[in-house]
Design a protein around this motif. Structure first.
Motif, short mmCIF file in Angstrom:
data_model
loop_
_atom_site.label_atom_id
_atom_site.label_comp_id
_atom_site.label_asym_id
_atom_site.label_seq_id
_atom_site.Cartn_x
_atom_site.Cartn_y
_atom_site.Cartn_z
N LYS A 144 17.08 3.55 -10.28
CA LYS A 144 15.74 4.15 -10.23
C LYS A 144 15.44 4.54 -8.80
O LYS A 144 15.47 3.71 -7.89
N ILE A 145 15.15 5.81 -8.60
CA ILE A 145 14.93 6.32 -7.24
C ILE A 145 13.60 5.81 -6.71
O ILE A 145 12.57 5.90 -7.35
N ASP A 146 13.65 5.25 -5.50
CA ASP A 146 12.45 4.73 -4.84
C ASP A 146 12.23 5.53 -3.57
O ASP A 146 12.84 5.27 -2.54
N LYS A 147 11.38 6.53 -3.64
CA LYS A 147 11.10 7.37 -2.48
C LYS A 147 9.62 7.39 -2.13
O LYS A 147 9.17 8.17 -1.30
N LYS A 148 8.86 6.52 -2.75
CA LYS A 148 7.42 6.58 -2.53
C LYS A 148 7.04 5.99 -1.18
O LYS A 148 7.78 5.22 -0.57
N ILE A 149 5.86 6.36 -0.71
CA ILE A 149 5.29 5.72 0.46
C ILE A 149 4.72 4.38 0.01
O ILE A 149 3.98 4.31 -0.96
N LEU A 150 5.09 3.33 0.69
CA LEU A 150 4.67 2.00 0.27
C LEU A 150 3.17 1.80 0.47
O LEU A 150 2.56 2.43 1.33
N THR A 151 2.60 0.93 -0.32
CA THR A 151 1.19 0.58 -0.15
C THR A 151 1.04 -0.26 1.11
O THR A 151 1.77 -1.24 1.30
N PRO A 152 0.12 0.09 2.00
CA PRO A 152 -0.02 -0.67 3.25
C PRO A 152 -0.64 -2.04 3.00
O PRO A 152 -1.41 -2.22 2.04
N PRO A 153 -0.33 -3.01 3.85
CA PRO A 153 -0.96 -4.33 3.73
C PRO A 153 -2.38 -4.31 4.26
O PRO A 153 -2.81 -3.30 4.84
N ALA A 154 -3.11 -5.39 4.09
CA ALA A 154 -4.46 -5.53 4.64
C ALA A 154 -4.45 -6.61 5.72
O ALA A 154 -3.54 -7.44 5.78
N ILE A 155 -5.45 -6.56 6.58
CA ILE A 155 -5.55 -7.49 7.71
C ILE A 155 -6.78 -8.36 7.53
O ILE A 155 -7.86 -7.85 7.23
#
Length: 341
Positions: A122-133
């Motif tokens: 499965k191709i994974d090319k998405k922009i990852l969800t950013p973490p929170a601080i």
């Protein structure tokens, strides 16, 4: 000759006649050759390409196909994704963001043989969800980074404070806990902090920004979890993310006034908010959660995000920012007069 022997001879004659005169079957034009091509092995994604192997010396062509249907996969140039087989048997097929999320296989067609496909990835090319601080109330030497739901073991979380960068590799325990703690910090009034996550394919999230305000100005509490917001792309009409469903969600859009918004949460705490207008590249969006604890309203740290655009250049995706002067703080680089990240 007795009747029994005559019957056996007659039966033998019938068998011989049927064997000689049974109709011949001719292959229809276009039927594939009987012998199939070699099946590719070791199929996997290596960032911008899908690779696989066949026996050294194999000649023919390779293409990327749907793992189930076998239909060709089409790239952003509206062409099938094809490649050659090297002398040592390695297959390399370039992929781009148009193929994000597709489950693919490699199809090999050797000279004079029928196609065979193998592997499934499965191709994974998405922009990852950013973490929170999340800052702690009146604590200047540590903070928490809240992990997005798609974070995985061995992902790397980076924390930038001024000119200093700290990194941590996520463990299974971190994933289960949903956060990691950075200690040994020296947070001062109005210190700007950025957090980012990167996976083993070297794909990154955008950076989340938070500012350490005076501990007396905002009553930071560990038990008020900040919202985690998915990447916001130019043209989006919704903001999606996760937050504490027992609290109130506050948003501000493009430097506008902060407002408490009404959203519906699912069982996982995921929400969707409909924007008043489509998001525009470079817009600044902030988000925080507030809730009443022991009769007193507490608030999470305010998260700051920026709307990005998707510009595809030569089949590769860049997130081009056309306006704004402070974007270099968010990992942007300048190339040919435009800013990219």
């Amino acid at each position: 000759m007795d009747s029994k022997r005559r019957g056996l001879c007659l039966l033998l004659a019938i068998v011989i006649i049927l064997g000689v005169f049974q109709p011949m079957v001719f292959a229809e034009p276009g039927d594939p050759p009987v012998e199939p091509s070699v099946i590719p092995e070791n199929v996997k994604q290596e960032k911008d390409k899908i690779t696989g192997t066949v026996s050294p010396g194999t000649t023919g062509t390779a293409k990327l196909v749907d793992a189930v249907l076998g239909e060709p996969i089409i790239g952003t140039n509206e062409q099938e994704i094809t490649g050659e087989i090297s002398d040592d048997g390695k297959i390399t097929l370039s992929i781009d963001y148009a193929n994000d999320g597709e489950t693919v296989a490699i199809q090999v067609t050797e000279t004079g043989k029928s196609p065979s496909k193998g592997g499934e990835v499965k191709i994974d090319k998405k922009i990852l969800t950013p973490p929170a601080i999340q800052f702690y109330k009146a604590v200047t030497n540590k903070l928490d980074v809240i992990l997005p739901s798609d974070a995985k073991k061995d992902d790397i979380v980076s924390l930038e404070i001024g000119n200093e960068t700290k990194k941590k590799i996520l463990t299974e325990e971190d994933i289960q806990g949903g956060k990691i703690t950075f200690e040994g910090l020296d947070l001062k009034l109005d210190t700007k902090v950025n957090a980012q996550i990167k996976n083993k394919l070297d794909y990154s999230s955008h950076k989340t920004e938070a500012v350490y305000n005076s501990p007396g100005a905002l009553d930071y509490e560990d038990n008020v979890k900040p919202p985690v917001v998915e990447p916001i792309e130019a043209g989006d009409i919704e903001i999606k993310g996760s937050a504490d469903s027992t609290g109130d969600l506050y948003l501000s859009i493009n430097e506008g006034a902060e407002e408490k918004v009404t959203v519906t949460y699912d069982a996982n705490g995921d929400f969707t908010y409909t924007l008043p207008a489509a998001a525009v590249v470079g817009q600044k969006i902030t988000a925080r959660t507030a809730k009443v604890v022991d009769g007193v309203e507490k608030t999470s740290t305010t998260q700051t995000y920026y709307v990005f655009s998707n510009d595809t250049i030569e089949g590769k995706r860049f997130n081009s920012i056309l306006t704004g002067s402070s974007f270099t703080d968010h990992g942007f680089v300048e190339k040919n007069g435009e800013k990219y990240f």
